[in-house]
Design a protein around this motif. Structure first.
Motif, PDB file in Angstrom:
ATOM      1  N   SER A   1      -6.493   3.453  -7.075  1.00 41.06           N
ATOM      2  CA  SER A   1      -6.985   3.438  -5.696  1.00 41.06           C
ATOM      3  C   SER A   1      -8.104   4.472  -5.548  1.00 41.06           C
ATOM      4  O   SER A   1      -8.162   5.465  -6.278  1.00 41.06           O
ATOM      5  CB  SER A   1      -5.860   3.750  -4.711  1.00 41.06           C
TER       6      SER A   1
ATOM      7  N   TYR B   1       0.261  -1.101  -7.510  1.00 44.84           N
ATOM      8  CA  TYR B   1      -1.186  -1.125  -7.809  1.00 44.84           C
ATOM      9  C   TYR B   1      -1.473  -0.123  -8.924  1.00 44.84           C
ATOM     10  O   TYR B   1      -0.694   0.808  -9.158  1.00 44.84           O
ATOM     11  CB  TYR B   1      -2.035  -0.843  -6.568  1.00 44.84           C
TER      12      TYR B   1
ATOM     13  N   ALA C   1       0.814  -1.216   0.000  1.00 43.21           N
ATOM     14  CA  ALA C   1       0.000   0.000   0.000  1.00 43.21           C
ATOM     15  C   ALA C   1       0.843   1.260   0.000  1.00 43.21           C
ATOM     16  O   ALA C   1       0.383   2.317  -0.454  1.00 43.21           O
ATOM     17  CB  ALA C   1      -0.945  -0.007   1.201  1.00 43.21           C
TER      18      ALA C   1
ATOM     19  N   THR D   1      -9.328   2.873   2.160  1.00 36.54           N
ATOM     20  CA  THR D   1      -8.735   3.005   0.828  1.00 36.54           C
ATOM     21  C   THR D   1      -8.752   1.644   0.151  1.00 36.54           C
ATOM     22  O   THR D   1      -8.333   0.638   0.743  1.00 36.54           O
ATOM     23  CB  THR D   1      -7.288   3.519   0.916  1.00 36.54           C
TER      24      THR D   1
ATOM     25  N   TYR E   1      -7.455  -0.573  -3.050  1.00 37.77           N
ATOM     26  CA  TYR E   1      -6.374  -0.633  -4.043  1.00 37.77           C
ATOM     27  C   TYR E   1      -6.694  -1.718  -5.061  1.00 37.77           C
ATOM     28  O   TYR E   1      -7.039  -2.850  -4.694  1.00 37.77           O
ATOM     29  CB  TYR E   1      -5.037  -0.940  -3.367  1.00 37.77           C
TER      30      TYR E   1
END
Length: 405
Positions: A179, A176, A170, A195, A197
């Motif tokens: 988000s 990723y 993260a 959050t 992702y």
């Protein structure tokens, strides 16, 4: 006998003027229904009648005009029906006047202290329609906080994003593709940031992870692997995979004294098209604690409690009563009628059900008195009274003539 006839006529027209005067006096009384008098002739085995008598005073229950007001506690009935009130002495009365006020202890009453009645609601705001009818009260307490248990997110994920093979982190944006954030609430009503992702791991597959953060100083930060979203070649979610759109048992731990959040996430409606990744809709069921800021009443009679956290809960539902013969109701004064054997038993139910009208909030029903008609009736009654008086004068002259012979 002529004197008796004229006297009965005087008495009848006096009662007629009384009815007309009462109608005119109540022309501005909210919910008032005008009356009209009926006469009948009197015979007693004679060829000449003995005069007139009052046979009935009928009430006119036609609809009055509905006028808007600036008070959300003013109610009018558009159609048939009566409000049901419990008077301070415990007796039941019926009225078309819906001008209400709320007492310090939350009771909804009219100007005379009679409490309007309806179906109650439970602590969750579910109206118990068809149950016992009780006086309406507004609970004074605040609405307690409710932790988020369901979160629905509908979005589009850009199909043109590259596949990422690196392990998700993260704190590393290179692990990723996209988000987004959503606000959820913990067990004490603290707003927390969740959050989400999204990492593209294959041509039509995305891995979803979540991080809970924010809130109180000791709330902590928690990372949870949520699952995978698999899309068809057309860019829609695979329907045959029941767990593909809904992720259950996603428990985000929380520090003492906060309880862990167990959130069911739904991604129903999510797509993978060749356009920018964006969120279309987000829905969650949690909220912080709220104070009561006011009430509103709906057309179906539902009394809604409105709270400072923008949540609303039903406190009950105002009911309406109809009768087979409304003209048989007995006036009690103070805009109330009482049921009688002639009116029949009350037929109670929710507004809009059966023959019952709807409730018009922020409005009142004015008196149905037709002033032009009443003034004409008053003139006619006055002339009839004068004519009966003239009959007595004429009979007196005849007697005086006989005496003088």
């Amino acid at each position: 006998m002529s004197f008796t006839q004229a006297l009965s006529g005087l008495n009848a027209q006096q009662q007629k003027l009384g009815v007309v005067g009462n109608n005119i006096a109540n022309s501005q009384t909210v919910g008032f229904k005008s009356s009209n008098i009926q006469f009948a002739d009197v015979f007693a085995n004679s060829r000449v009648g003995l005069g007139v008598r009052t046979s009935a005073v009928l009430q006119n229950f036609s609809q009055g005009n509905i006028e808007s007001t600036s008070r959300n506690m003013d109610l009018a009935i558009a159609g048939e029906g009566f409000f049901r009130y419990q008077q301070p002495n415990g007796e039941i009365g019926y009225s078309r006047n819906g001008q209400l006020t709320m007492t310090a202890d939350g009771r909804l009453v009219n100007a005379q202290g009679a409490q309007i009645m309806g179906y109650p609601a439970d602590a969750e705001g579910n109206v118990q329609e068809g149950g016992n009818v009780v006086p309406m009260e507004i609970p004074p307490g605040d609405l307690p906080a409710n932790a988020t248990t369901e979160l629905g997110v509908s979005l589009n994920l850009n199909s043109g994003q590259p596949v990422i093979a690196a392990a998700f982190n993260a704190d590393n944006a290179n692990t990723y593709n996209y988000s987004t954030n959503a606000t959820v609430f913990d067990s004490q009503g603290n707003a927390r940031n969740l959050t989400l992702y999204f990492t593209k791991t294959a041509a039509n597959q995305w891995n979803v992870n979540g991080r809970l953060s924010g809130g109180p100083a000791d709330g902590g930060t928690y990372d949870v692997a949520l699952g995978n979203l698999t899309f068809t070649q057309n860019g829609t979610l695979q329907a045959e995979n029941t767990n593909n759109a809904t992720f259950n048992n996603n428990e985000f731990g929380a520090g003492n004294p906060l309880a862990a959040l167990d959130i069911e996430l739904s991604f129903e409606g999510t797509t993978q098209f060749a356009s920018e990744s964006t969120v279309n809709d987000t829905i969650q069921d949690g909220y912080t604690a709220g104070a009561l800021v006011g009430i509103t009443i709906e057309e179906d009679g539902t009394i809604m409690r409105n709270y400072s956290n923008e949540e609303s809960r039903a406190a009950g539902q105002v009911t309406l009563v109809t009768f087979r013969n409304p003209e048989g109701l007995r006036p009690e004064g103070d805009n109330l009628w009482a049921a009688t054997g002639t009116s029949g038993q009350e037929l109670l139910g929710a507004p809009g059900a059966g023959l019952r009208g709807l409730i018009q909030p922020n409005a009142i029903e004015t008196s149905n008195v037709d002033m032009a008609r009443e003034l004409v009736d008053m003139i006619v009654a006055q002339r009839a009274y004068q004519a009966n008086s003239q009959t007595i004068s004429t009979q007196d002259e005849l007697l005086q003539t006989i005496i003088n012979i």
